[in-house]
Scaffold this active site. Structure first.
Site, PDB file in Angstrom:
ATOM      1  N   ARG A 194       0.834  -1.208   0.000  1.00  0.00           N
ATOM      2  CA  ARG A 194       0.000   0.000   0.000  1.00  0.00           C
ATOM      3  C   ARG A 194       0.867   1.255   0.000  1.00  0.00           C
ATOM      4  NH1 ARG A 194      -6.040  -0.278   0.552  1.00  0.00           N
ATOM      5  NH2 ARG A 194      -6.567   1.884   0.114  1.00  0.00           N
ATOM      6  N   HIS A 253     -19.199  12.206  -2.109  1.00  0.00           N
ATOM      7  CA  HIS A 253     -19.647  10.997  -1.409  1.00  0.00           C
ATOM      8  C   HIS A 253     -21.165  10.866  -1.554  1.00  0.00           C
ATOM      9  CE1 HIS A 253     -19.413   7.756   1.513  1.00  0.00           C
ATOM     10  NE2 HIS A 253     -20.478   8.285   2.123  1.00  0.00           N
ATOM     11  N   ASP A 308      -9.495  14.747   4.455  1.00  0.00           N
ATOM     12  CA  ASP A 308      -8.462  14.884   5.493  1.00  0.00           C
ATOM     13  C   ASP A 308      -7.897  13.493   5.795  1.00  0.00           C
ATOM     14  OD1 ASP A 308     -10.728  15.258   8.377  1.00  0.00           O
ATOM     15  OD2 ASP A 308     -10.295  13.548   7.047  1.00  0.00           O
ATOM     16  N   ALA A 309      -7.216  13.359   6.910  1.00  0.00           N
ATOM     17  CA  ALA A 309      -6.520  12.090   7.181  1.00  0.00           C
ATOM     18  C   ALA A 309      -7.491  10.959   7.525  1.00  0.00           C
ATOM     19  CB  ALA A 309      -5.529  12.263   8.321  1.00  0.00           C
ATOM     20  N   ASP A 311     -13.771  10.063   4.839  1.00  0.00           N
ATOM     21  CA  ASP A 311     -15.053  10.772   4.735  1.00  0.00           C
ATOM     22  C   ASP A 311     -15.323  11.635   5.955  1.00  0.00           C
ATOM     23  OD1 ASP A 311     -16.459   7.816   3.198  1.00  0.00           O
ATOM     24  OD2 ASP A 311     -15.386   9.500   2.313  1.00  0.00           O
TER      25      ASP A 311
HETATM   26  N1  LIG Z   1      -7.809   9.317   3.055  1.00  0.00           N
HETATM   27  C1  LIG Z   1      -8.956   9.383   2.362  1.00  0.00           C
HETATM   28  N2  LIG Z   1      -9.033   8.792   1.151  1.00  0.00           N
HETATM   29  C2  LIG Z   1     -10.194   8.844   0.445  1.00  0.00           C
HETATM   30  C3  LIG Z   1     -11.327   9.479   0.977  1.00  0.00           C
HETATM   31  C4  LIG Z   1     -11.213  10.108   2.262  1.00  0.00           C
HETATM   32  O1  LIG Z   1     -12.179  10.724   2.780  1.00  0.00           O
HETATM   33  N3  LIG Z   1     -10.027  10.030   2.914  1.00  0.00           N
HETATM   34  N4  LIG Z   1     -12.548   9.441   0.270  1.00  0.00           N
HETATM   35  C5  LIG Z   1     -12.569   8.358  -0.681  1.00  0.00           C
HETATM   36  C6  LIG Z   1     -13.823   8.075  -1.396  1.00  0.00           C
HETATM   37  N5  LIG Z   1     -14.620   7.236  -0.485  1.00  0.00           N
HETATM   38  C7  LIG Z   1     -15.820   7.747  -0.075  1.00  0.00           C
HETATM   39  O2  LIG Z   1     -16.300   8.812  -0.528  1.00  0.00           O
HETATM   40  C8  LIG Z   1     -14.167   5.957  -0.080  1.00  0.00           C
HETATM   41  C9  LIG Z   1     -13.679   5.066  -1.046  1.00  0.00           C
HETATM   42  C10 LIG Z   1     -13.219   3.805  -0.651  1.00  0.00           C
HETATM   43  C11 LIG Z   1     -13.238   3.429   0.692  1.00  0.00           C
HETATM   44  C12 LIG Z   1     -12.700   2.088   1.078  1.00  0.00           C
HETATM   45  O3  LIG Z   1     -13.003   1.555   2.137  1.00  0.00           O
HETATM   46  N6  LIG Z   1     -11.852   1.540   0.213  1.00  0.00           N
HETATM   47  C13 LIG Z   1     -11.168   0.244   0.474  1.00  0.00           C
HETATM   48  C14 LIG Z   1     -11.286  -0.687  -0.717  1.00  0.00           C
HETATM   49  C15 LIG Z   1     -12.725  -0.760  -1.195  1.00  0.00           C
HETATM   50  C16 LIG Z   1     -12.784  -1.396  -2.606  1.00  0.00           C
HETATM   51  O4  LIG Z   1     -11.725  -1.526  -3.265  1.00  0.00           O
HETATM   52  O5  LIG Z   1     -13.922  -1.739  -3.000  1.00  0.00           O
HETATM   53  C17 LIG Z   1      -9.686   0.482   0.660  1.00  0.00           C
HETATM   54  O6  LIG Z   1      -9.177   1.533   0.136  1.00  0.00           O
HETATM   55  O7  LIG Z   1      -9.066  -0.392   1.267  1.00  0.00           O
HETATM   56  C18 LIG Z   1     -13.731   4.309   1.645  1.00  0.00           C
HETATM   57  C19 LIG Z   1     -14.200   5.571   1.270  1.00  0.00           C
HETATM   58  C20 LIG Z   1     -11.404   8.479  -1.641  1.00  0.00           C
HETATM   59  N7  LIG Z   1     -10.238   8.261  -0.798  1.00  0.00           N
HETATM   60  N1  LIG Z   2     -17.232   6.318  -1.024  1.00  0.00           N
HETATM   61  C1  LIG Z   2     -16.892   6.614  -2.365  1.00  0.00           C
HETATM   62  C2  LIG Z   2     -18.090   6.423  -3.268  1.00  0.00           C
HETATM   63  O1  LIG Z   2     -18.998   5.658  -2.976  1.00  0.00           O
HETATM   64  N2  LIG Z   2     -18.078   7.144  -4.387  1.00  0.00           N
HETATM   65  C3  LIG Z   2     -19.178   7.100  -5.310  1.00  0.00           C
HETATM   66  O2  LIG Z   2     -18.943   6.195  -6.394  1.00  0.00           O
HETATM   67  C4  LIG Z   2     -19.853   6.568  -7.418  1.00  0.00           C
HETATM   68  C5  LIG Z   2     -19.147   6.410  -8.735  1.00  0.00           C
HETATM   69  O3  LIG Z   2     -20.100   6.534  -9.753  1.00  0.00           O
HETATM   70  P1  LIG Z   2     -19.670   6.247 -11.270  1.00  0.00           P
HETATM   71  O4  LIG Z   2     -19.013   4.878 -11.260  1.00  0.00           O
HETATM   72  O5  LIG Z   2     -20.929   6.337 -12.042  1.00  0.00           O
HETATM   73  O6  LIG Z   2     -18.674   7.337 -11.607  1.00  0.00           O
HETATM   74  C6  LIG Z   2     -20.308   8.013  -7.129  1.00  0.00           C
HETATM   75  O7  LIG Z   2     -21.641   8.031  -6.672  1.00  0.00           O
HETATM   76  C7  LIG Z   2     -19.399   8.429  -6.002  1.00  0.00           C
HETATM   77  O8  LIG Z   2     -19.992   9.345  -5.080  1.00  0.00           O
END
Ligand SMILES: Nc1nc2c(c(=O)[nH]1)N[C@@H](CN(C=O)c1ccc(C(=O)N[C@@H](CCC(=O)O)C(=O)O)cc1)CN2
Ligand SMILES: NCC(=O)N[C@@H]1O[C@H](COP(=O)([O-])[O-])[C@@H](O)[C@H]1O
Length: 182
Positions: free
Chosen positions: A46, A90, A122-123, A126
């Site tokens: 990672r 989100h 941020d860190a 969401d």
């Molecule tokens: N440090 C941050 N990185 C990201 C954020 C954030 O707020 N802080 N927002 C995301 C987008 N997101 C929600 O809006 C989100 C996307 C993915 C995950 C998650 O748990 N991902 C897993 C893998 C999931 C998968 O591959 O299906 C992971 O990364 O291990 C949580 C929130 C963008 N990045």
């Molecule tokens: N937590 C992150 C998350 O859920 N993101 C969401 O993935 C979708 C992508 O849509 P798309 O594949 O049609 O672009 C969007 O609704 C976006 O908000």
């Protein structure tokens, strides 16, 4: 010419970055926008992925980074490099239903109202300061797909509007609070 690349829009897409094969890369290619893929599986771990993604984005010298459907948690190196300049969309009204399954979680909970949140990253995950939100009603016959498509219609407009406002007027942050300058 996409709206985001037209002269009328106050921002230009410098590049599109993806972590997997997806339509976003194809849309970028069609629009002659630079694009790259940094897949987690293509790196030892990672941290290496975080470093490679950071370098790939830095090459394009963006003023803002926008994550939309980017389903990977950004690592510490990336967050340091672009601190305060990452905007995420989100599909829920944060702080409700954070994470990768927001629409399913909202449906499972039985809420009557969910929506779209555009926030600074941020860190946490969401947890960043909210820039804009818009509510979307949940219909009794909704499934994940129908509800998510209704949310996407709202968030695509909201995200484009917020990015334009941030690009032209800037953001004032005060701890948990963030406001786009009037
Ligand atoms: N440090 C941050 N990185 C990201 C954020 C954030 O707020 N802080 N927002 C995301 C987008 N997101 C929600 O809006 C989100 C996307 C993915 C995950 C998650 O748990 N991902 C897993 C893998 C999931 C998968 O591959 O299906 C992971 O990364 O291990 C949580 C929130 C963008 N990045
Ligand atoms: N937590 C992150 C998350 O859920 N993101 C969401 O993935 C979708 C992508 O849509 P798309 O594949 O049609 O672009 C969007 O609704 C976006 O908000």
């Amino acid at each position: 010419m996409t709206a985001a690349q037209s002269d009328a829009y106050p921002a230009r897409i410098a590049a599109v970055g993806v972590d997997r094969d997806c339509d976003a890369a194809r849309h970028a290619h069609s629009a002659s926008i630079p694009h790259f893929r940094i897949g987690l599986r293509d790196h030892a771990d990672r941290d290496a992925w975080d470093a490679a993604l950071t370098e790939a984005v830095l090459e394009h010298e963006p003023d803002l980074v926008v994550t939309a459907g980017f389903m990977k948690i950004l690592g510490p190196r990336f967050l340091d490099a672009f601190a305060g300049r990452i905007i995420n969309t989100h599909p829920a009204l944060l702080p409700a239903f954070p994470g990768a399954h927001a629409v399913e979680d909202a449906l499972a909970y039985g809420v009557k109202l969910t929506g779209s949140t555009v926030h600074l990253v941020d860190a946490g995950v969401d947890t960043g300061p909210v820039l804009a939100q818009e509510a979307v009603p949940v219909h009794p016959d909704d499934d994940r797909s129908s509800l998510h498509e209704r949310i996407k219609t709202v968030e695509r407009r909201l995200l484009v509007d917020v990015v334009a406002a941030v690009a032209t007027r800037g953001v004032v942050s005060d701890g948990r609070k963030a406001h786009i300058q009037p």
